[in-house]
Design an enzyme around this catalytic site. Structure first.
Site: not given
Ligand code: PLP
Length: 456
Positions: A153, A255, A283
């Site tokens: 994700y 990521d 986050k």
């Molecule tokens: C690994 C990862 N990348 C991207 C995101 C997306 O972040 P956001 O919810 O701040 O858009 C998340 C969200 O849980 C994530 O866990």
């Protein structure tokens, strides 16, 4: 549904009448009564009244130890005093300018000091960070295709809303998975540009490069897959992926939305000693405020300076959020904080292991930095298709059982993991383990009954 799970859900429903009522009131006005699909679950979500440190209160006034921490965005804990002070001071000096100010440069310097990057651009969410990183990679390479891992994700933009939780009837060959849209509205053309590999499978990634020569702009990877519990990369996996990208003229995007703050001070780059081309952060770097960033070497970010790739945003670097971020980098995520959190996490993981063993549960517990998870599976998972085997009813039994005993052990959803914050204490870990000790025997009984039924 197993009788013991039914009992836990009934207890939850008796304890949380005000959450039920609030959800009923919200349903007519918002799809599912919530503002993010992840916040909706059966029978209804717990509504929160307030939070402080490592604890939250629900609308009925029950207190919970919070190891959800907003899906891992609050390694600082709720309302960290340094963050609150920094934000309060800034609030009176203007909340957004749409013009540059000095805090953004200060925070960019903090990020460059911790990660192998030279320049930074900011945004407001993990989705923005991965979206802009991918666009930049496409702009730099002049290629369209992106390789992502099955089950990973990376937020909710089209390129990565592919094969997030694909079902068995659509996912295809395990060595060469199909790209499966994760939502209606993802254009068919997008699917042609998102290639899918299983995590921890270098041969599969290599084959995809071979069959798409000079077409792949980037590989985006979450260095520890944290949307299937916790799935560690096998030794050498990330470095070989790095080399594969270099050999094929593609960029490697880490990521680090979750791992960036929570694995180590310098995130997965430091933890695994691998240098990606682009790093995405969000986050826990914001201490409870919407802060995100993507960062890279100057030669890559130059495409933005040369006006060849566009990046913008009205809310980017608003000074309130920058002040929060600076407080997090300078006063919260300190070497001492990492030491303390690693110690607490080891205690929590080891405690889980003992309880799992004592009760004969087929499960395991694992930790990485501030994160950990209990996975109801017989051996460490290697990829998404291992994780799909997790017994969901049993996991729900665990989650509601823990919540009924005053511990939110992790976000709701069996693909998540717990986060330990700087606000948690030894006593909090003890309470977490006491709750699990209480829940585990019924879990083990339910699991045995399930195994017996399957065997018949
Ligand atoms: C690994 C990862 N990348 C991207 C995101 C997306 O972040 P956001 O919810 O701040 O858009 C998340 C969200 O849980 C994530 O866990």
């Amino acid at each position: 549904m197993h009788a013991e799970l039914q009992k836990e859900i009934e207890t939850f429903e008796k304890r949380t009448r005000k959450s039920y009522a609030a959800h009923q009131k919200a349903m007519p006005y918002m799809p599912l009564g919530v503002s993010s699909n992840f916040r909706s679950y059966e029978p209804y979500p717990l509504f929160i009244r307030d939070a402080q440190g490592g604890k939250v209160h629900d609308l009925d006034g029950h207190e919970y130890l919070d190891f959800n921490l907003c899906f891992g965005a609050l390694m600082a804990g709720h309302c960290h005093p340094a963050v609150v002070k920094a934000v309060q001071e800034r609030l009176h000096l203007g909340t957004m300018f749409g013009m540059p100010h000095e805090l953004e440069r200060e925070l960019a310097q903090e990020i460059c000091a911790r990660f192998p990057v030279e320049q930074v651009r900011f945004g407001n969410s993990g989705t923005e960070a991965t979206m802009h990183a991918i666009r930049l990679a496409r702009g730099v390479t002049g290629r369209d295709k992106v390789l992502k891992m099955e089950g990973a994700y990376h937020g909710v933009h089209d390129t990565v809303m592919v094969s997030v939780k694909p079902k068995a009837d659509a996912w295809g060959d395990p060595k060469s998975p199909n790209p499966v849209p994760a939502s209606g509205g993802v254009p068919a053309a997008t699917l042609q540009n998102t290639l899918i590999a299983p995590f921890n499978d270098l041969a599969a990634a290599e084959k995809i490069f071979a069959t798409n020569p000079k077409e792949i702009a980037a590989v985006i990877v979450e260095p520890v897959m944290m949307n299937v519990g916790i799935c560690m990369p096998e030794p050498g996996y990330l470095q070989v992926l790095r080399d594969l990208c270099t050999r094929n003229g593609a960029l490697l995007i880490f990521d680090e939305v979750k791992t960036g703050a929570k694995l180590a001070r310098g995130g997965a780059c430091e933890y695994f000693k691998v240098n990606p081309d682009l790093v995405c952060l969000a986050k826990s770097i914001g201490g409870g405020f919407p802060l995100a960033a993507f960062a890279a070497k100057k030669s890559i970010m130059d495409k933005i300076a040369e006006h060849k790739v566009f990046h913008a945003g009205t809310y980017n670097t608003n000074p309130v959020v920058m002040a929060a971020g600076l407080a997090v980098f300078r006063e919260v995520l300190t070497p001492k904080a990492y030491e303390q959190i690693n110690r607490l996490n080891t205690k929590l993981v080891d405690g889980h292991k003992q309880i799992i063993k004592k009760n004969g549960l087929t499960a395991y517990s694992t930790g990485a930095g501030a994160n950990g998870a209990m996975l109801l599976y017989s051996k460490p998972i290697r990829n998404y298709r291992d994780w799909i085997e997790v017994d969901v009813d049993l996991w729900r039994h665990y989650w509601f059982g823990m919540v009924n005993r005053g511990v939110i052990p992790q976000p709701y959803w069996w693909d998540e993991q717990w986060t330990i914050s700087v606000a948690h204490t030894e006593a909090d870990i003890d309470r977490h383990l006491e709750a699990f000790t209480d829940v585990a025997p019924a879990l083990a009984r339910a699991q045995q009954e399930h195994f017996a039924t399957v065997a018949q």
